[in-house]
Structures are given as C-alpha cells and as structure tokens.
Design an enzyme around this catalytic site. Sequence first.
Site, PDB file in Angstrom:
ATOM      1  N   SER A  27       0.801  -1.224   0.000  1.00 20.62           N
ATOM      2  CA  SER A  27       0.000   0.000   0.000  1.00 20.62           C
ATOM      3  C   SER A  27       0.835   1.277   0.000  1.00 20.62           C
ATOM      4  CB  SER A  27      -0.945   0.013   1.201  1.00 20.62           C
ATOM      5  OG  SER A  27      -0.227   0.131   2.414  1.00 20.62           O
ATOM      6  N   LYS A  46       0.906   4.456   7.045  1.00 14.23           N
ATOM      7  CA  LYS A  46       0.393   5.266   5.942  1.00 14.23           C
ATOM      8  C   LYS A  46       1.028   6.661   6.021  1.00 14.23           C
ATOM      9  CE  LYS A  46      -2.762   2.090   4.893  1.00 14.23           C
ATOM     10  NZ  LYS A  46      -2.696   1.264   3.666  1.00 14.23           N
TER      11      LYS A  46
END
Length: 277
Positions: free
Chosen positions: A41, A118
């Site tokens: 990701s 993230k």
Amino acid sequence: MAKEKSGGGILETVKTVVYALLIAGVFRTLFFQPFWIPSGSMKDTLLIGDFLFVNKMAYGYSYASCPSVIVPALGLDIDARDICGIFDGDNERLFGQQPERGDVVVFRHPGTGRDFIKRLIGLPGERIQMRDGVLYINDEPVSVEPDGTFTEVAAPQGPQQLRPRCANAPVGPGGVCEKEKFVETLPGGHSHSILNIASQGSDNTPVYTVPEGHYFFMGDNRDNSADSRVPSVVGGVGFVPFENLIGRANRVVFSSAGSSMLFFWTWRGDRFFEKIE
C-alpha cells in the site's frame, strides 16, 4: 555443593533472561519499535519486505506506545490495551507533539487495533477529497507532476505471497508489471512519490472533514490502499485519533525481496538505510 552451584546457575540464567526481556520491553515501549512492511500500500516509498524502526519519541506517548504481543503459533494475542488500557480513552499523549503533514506514520487501526503504516495527509479541521485521482485539501488541488513509470516483477511477494496489480494488465507470471508514477507536493512543500494503477471508485470521493484530535491517512500506492477514504467499520481506516499514533518512520534499515527477512541472499542492497521521504 555441586548441586547448589548448579541450582544457582540456573537461577542466574533465568534472572538474566528476565532482565533482558524487561530492558527490551522498555526500549521498545519508549524509543523504537521494529516494523516489517507486509503489503504494497505504500509503494514505491516502502516495498514489501522493508524492515524499519519506528521513532516512538516523535509524538510523545499514549496507551498505543505499549507493544502488542501477537504470536499466532503460540496462541498469544496480547493487545496494547491489555497492558496500558488505563491510559486509553482521553485522546491525549504524554509529552505529545503534533505530527506534520507528509509524515509516514505507524498507528493502531481504530477498529482492529493492528499496526498500520500510511502517510499523513489531512490535519484536524481540514476538508479532504479525491477528484479524478487528484487530492484536494480545503478545496484546493495539490500539485501532481508525472515522474515516469514504476516497474516490478509480476510475481508473488513477501510472506503473504501477494501479487502486484499492474496498470498494463494482464501480465503473465514473471512479466514486467507497470504503474504510473507521479510526484505529489502537499501544502507546506513536502513532496513524495505516488502510484496510479487504474481508474476506480476511490479516485472520486465525498468531502471528508477531519474531526478535531484526528488525522486523515492515505497510502502512496493510491489504488491499492485501505486507508482513511473508507470507514474502519467497512474495511478501511477512517479518521485516526491522536492517541492511536505509535511513531514516525524515518529510514529503512534493510529490505528483503524474499518470503523471509532471514533469507539474506534476497536482501535489496540499494535499500540499506534508505531515507523515507
């Protein structure tokens, strides 16, 4: 006499092990936590198999600073709340320092409690939206410049044997998997790489207003990231409370392209101590 010495030696060994574990636990709780990238990701900033240490001093301390102990093979699943739950619930931090937009952050998922990594995109009170694959912050588009193509082998990656998605799909096993690459510059001047695979629903979103005391996170591999664009109750991340932040990722220590970080012959020599932008 020999038996007494033997018994004393075993006791000393046990004490040494206990002390070592206590020291390691304190070090991990207060200073640095190891983290191994399990998914794609955050490509191409972080690759599957990157190993790094998270700076836990960056934002101060909360219940999330306590480590979770998860060893499925032994049936261990001790959550940070089980250890430091007394400090949970006020969304405050000891020696708390606000994160900066663009930081790559490890945090506890608001729903599952598992560690996620993230990039911090939205600050408290801001309006965040995606329009045709472009990020808007407070109704203003961020700067996005083409930066060539990211390529990788179309093959299973890491211990989970995840196959990459490709913009040039279909790609056969062992073929060249391509993704469009761009440089995104956030308000404040932080620039980083992002990838594009295809047009999909997450490229167009409603406007998200970040609540006070919370943050909005996104993966750099925009079309392959479960992040704040989707609420945590339906498989995303949603807004992340301040107290759920664990620390900032600054540098990759080493990286393994194989299914285990112990397979030294699969280590990526060009990623040793790579700075995380």
